[in-house]
Motif scaffolding. Structure first.
Motif, PDB file in Angstrom:
ATOM      1  N   GLY A 410       0.810  -1.209   0.000  1.00 27.28           N
ATOM      2  CA  GLY A 410       0.000   0.000   0.000  1.00 27.28           C
ATOM      3  C   GLY A 410       0.840   1.254   0.000  1.00 27.28           C
ATOM      4  O   GLY A 410       0.536   2.234  -0.708  1.00 27.28           O
ATOM      5  N   THR A 434      -4.884  -0.931  -6.996  1.00 28.25           N
ATOM      6  CA  THR A 434      -4.764  -1.400  -5.612  1.00 28.25           C
ATOM      7  C   THR A 434      -4.591  -2.915  -5.537  1.00 28.25           C
ATOM      8  O   THR A 434      -4.937  -3.535  -4.539  1.00 28.25           O
ATOM      9  CB  THR A 434      -6.004  -0.984  -4.782  1.00 28.25           C
ATOM     10  OG1 THR A 434      -7.189  -1.531  -5.384  1.00 28.25           O
ATOM     11  CG2 THR A 434      -6.126   0.521  -4.716  1.00 28.25           C
ATOM     12  N   ARG A 442      -5.973   0.838   1.002  1.00 27.54           N
ATOM     13  CA  ARG A 442      -6.873   1.066  -0.123  1.00 27.54           C
ATOM     14  C   ARG A 442      -7.773   2.269   0.148  1.00 27.54           C
ATOM     15  O   ARG A 442      -7.976   3.122  -0.721  1.00 27.54           O
ATOM     16  CB  ARG A 442      -7.715  -0.190  -0.364  1.00 27.54           C
ATOM     17  CG  ARG A 442      -8.660  -0.080  -1.535  1.00 27.54           C
ATOM     18  CD  ARG A 442      -9.401  -1.378  -1.778  1.00 27.54           C
ATOM     19  NE  ARG A 442      -8.520  -2.414  -2.293  1.00 27.54           N
ATOM     20  CZ  ARG A 442      -8.918  -3.416  -3.070  1.00 27.54           C
ATOM     21  NH1 ARG A 442     -10.192  -3.516  -3.414  1.00 27.54           N
ATOM     22  NH2 ARG A 442      -8.062  -4.316  -3.499  1.00 27.54           N
ATOM     23  N   TYR A 446      -7.990   5.663  -2.086  1.00 24.99           N
ATOM     24  CA  TYR A 446      -9.251   6.157  -2.622  1.00 24.99           C
ATOM     25  C   TYR A 446      -9.467   7.614  -2.217  1.00 24.99           C
ATOM     26  O   TYR A 446      -9.950   8.428  -3.007  1.00 24.99           O
ATOM     27  CB  TYR A 446     -10.416   5.315  -2.113  1.00 24.99           C
ATOM     28  CG  TYR A 446     -10.506   3.923  -2.696  1.00 24.99           C
ATOM     29  CD1 TYR A 446      -9.663   3.510  -3.724  1.00 24.99           C
ATOM     30  CD2 TYR A 446     -11.433   2.998  -2.206  1.00 24.99           C
ATOM     31  CE1 TYR A 446      -9.749   2.242  -4.246  1.00 24.99           C
ATOM     32  CE2 TYR A 446     -11.523   1.720  -2.735  1.00 24.99           C
ATOM     33  CZ  TYR A 446     -10.678   1.339  -3.750  1.00 24.99           C
ATOM     34  OH  TYR A 446     -10.765   0.084  -4.264  1.00 24.99           O
ATOM     35  N   GLU A 468     -13.920  -2.446  -6.433  1.00 20.59           N
ATOM     36  CA  GLU A 468     -13.264  -1.153  -6.581  1.00 20.59           C
ATOM     37  C   GLU A 468     -14.031  -0.252  -7.550  1.00 20.59           C
ATOM     38  O   GLU A 468     -14.196   0.949  -7.304  1.00 20.59           O
ATOM     39  CB  GLU A 468     -11.843  -1.382  -7.080  1.00 20.59           C
ATOM     40  CG  GLU A 468     -11.021  -0.130  -7.281  1.00 20.59           C
ATOM     41  CD  GLU A 468      -9.551  -0.479  -7.413  1.00 20.59           C
ATOM     42  OE1 GLU A 468      -8.840  -0.365  -6.406  1.00 20.59           O
ATOM     43  OE2 GLU A 468      -9.135  -0.878  -8.516  1.00 20.59           O
TER      44      GLU A 468
END
Length: 516
Positions: A410, A434, A442, A446, A468
């Motif tokens: 990440g 992602t 995540r 976003y 997603e």
């Protein structure tokens, strides 16, 4: 050739694999802090946690690749107090399938499996290919798969490759099969097909440890789950007793953010991105679409639907057979990534092996063309990298001089976001952005994306992750068999509808071809 796995009656609900107080330090960093882990016979057990939570260290310890500082491992009636060797793990019935699968694309299914399990031998000890193929076919049948053993692995879908890797791992004496993020790159329908194979594996009496960042997938597939955070055991529960929000709270340590899309932008401006008549290998029907400032348009479908080819064309990695790409009214060339970036059309990929430099520092990944050469000093680059790392929430703090490989997935993606957005692009192409990223990171990515679209950034999202797309997209173009199957507007985008359109159109096209 080793004896293939045979269906057997699952054992009673007793521990087939257990760890007690596993601890592992890397210098001052704590990778495992007294972890207890318990897998029962005949269950699918999810292992969950953010990147850096300790999952990989636990799996490597069970595989005999990492020696714990303390703690015990119990498998059936055996125990190890100082860790295991890889041969101990194999002899005890532990098998592992990792995300990279380690298959040879240029070889057949039968060869990939037999290289691990052994070839059948005939007279004088020579390889008997005919018997080997029959044995491999039997291995696949145990998993409910009817793949052609003579087919080249490079011609298989990703889900089929996972099945081959599972068939290679499973053999007589297997107690536990560890599947480490094997569905990370699969669209929902492909993952659901693989779930059937995983359940079939459980039904043979083999316990399955399933590692995934997809919470909905875990809830539909697994029986129980263990959650790790910061190297510690946080929770273990039957999934019939908990909901999605509770699992997310255990993983990230806070209430989950609302996974809802903002209201679709009402935009009367001219299109920021304009694609016309785009076609080529994998996409036989010309594709037209546009993206407005502040809008996120998704391009999706099943593996092989053509959306991957469109993404590579827009990124400048491949050349289409025809079509045009416009940015703010100016024509841009295909096949020239540098020209696209210079014009303000940046790209971010979740496939970090292709888009990032793992051995270089965070700073060098942010400025691969050497900002110091432009700004006049290396100090300016270091200062800017530190500012960007803080601005985008890259952890650990003050990590700009660390190698990128030292960061979690990440946080590596945050570095790539910083690299793309630092130039102030007019439009952004995101390709599976992602993939392999935990749910906490995540949410942060976003939030970064929504902040930028709020400022007018136009986004093309090429992804096979339907969850997603439901969360982010204002409009979704669903491709099937190289054709545009459906265009879903903001209020119609949900995972069930995306699956229906992708599968329904693909099946309808196959049926039409059969009738001709």
């Amino acid at each position: 050739m080793e004896t293939p796995l045979k269906a057997r009656t699952p054992e009673t609900s007793t521990s087939v694999l257990r760890t007690c107080g596993l601890t592992k330090h890397y210098g001052a960093a704590v990778a495992l802090a007294g972890v207890d882990f318990n897998v029962q016979a005949g269950e699918i057990h999810a292992l969950l946690g953010e990147n850096g939570a300790g999952k990989s260290t636990l799996i490597k310890t069970l595989a005999g690749l990492v020696k714990p500082d303390s703690g015990e491992i119990f498998i059936a009636d055996q125990s190890w107090s100082n860790g295991m060797m890889p041969q101990d793990a194999a002899a005890s019935g532990l098998r592992f399938v990792h995300q990279d699968l380690a298959l040879v694309d240029s070889l057949s299914v039968a060869d990939n499996i037999a290289l691990e399990t052994g070839y059948a031998r005939g007279r004088w000890g020579f390889i008997d290919h005919k018997v080997t193929i029959t044995q491999v076919r039997g291995r696949l049948a145990v998993l409910g798969s009817f793949l052609d053993p003579e087919k080249q692995v490079g011609d298989l879908s990703q889900a089929e490759k996972v099945i081959v890797a599972m068939a290679r791992a499973l053999r007589e004496g297997t107690r536990v099969l560890v599947l480490d993020e094997v569905t990370a790159s699969l669209p929902a329908p492909e993952a659901q097909r693989l779930h059937q194979v995983i359940r079939k594996t459980r039904d043979t009496g083999v316990s399955v440890v399933f590692v995934s960042h997809r919470i909905d997938e875990v809830l539909s597939l697994c029986d129980r789950a263990t959650v790790l955070a910061d190297g510690k055991h946080v929770a273990c529960a039957s999934l019939s007793d908990v909901n999605r929000s509770q699992i997310i709270r255990w993983i990230v340590g806070r209430e989950p953010a609302q996974a809802t899309r903002p209201t679709a932008p009402k935009n009367t401006a001219s299109p920021r991105v304009s694609v016309k008549g785009l076609w080529g290998p994998g996409v036989g029907s010309p594709l037209d679409f546009s993206v407005m400032p502040g809008e996120i348009v998704a391009i999706t479908g099943l593996v092989g639907s053509g959306y991957e080819a469109v993404a590579r064309w827009l990124a400048g990695l491949d050349q289409p057979s025809g079509g045009s790409l416009g940015l703010s009214g100016a024509d841009l060339p295909f096949g020239r990534p540098h020209v696209l970036r210079t014009a303000g059309f940046q790209a971010i990929s979740g496939h970090r092996s292709e888009s990032a430099f793992q051995t270089l520092s965070v700073r060098e990944n942010m400025f691969p063309t050497r900002m110091a050469g432009r700004a006049g000093s290396l100090d300016a680059e270091r200062k800017r990298a530190a500012q960007q790392a803080q601005h985008y929430g890259v952890r650990p703090p003050r990590s700009s001089e660390l190698p990128l490989s030292a960061l979690s997935g990440g946080n590596q993606q945050k570095v790539l976001f910083a690299r793309a957005l630092d130039a102030g692009p007019k439009a952004l192409l995101m390709i599976d952005p992602t993939a392999g990223v935990d749910i906490g990171a995540r949410e942060e990515l976003y939030a970064l994306l929504r902040r930028e679209t709020g400022r007018g950034l136009a986004v093309v999202l090429a992804s096979s992750d339907f969850e997603e797309i439901e969360c982010l997209a204002d409009r979704a173009l669903v491709l099937a068999q190289g054709r545009l199957a459906s265009v879903l507007e903001h209020g119609d985008i949900d995972q069930a509808r995306l699956v229906y359109e992708a599968l329904g159109a693909a099946h309808a096209h196959e049926h039409k071809e059969t009738q001709q």
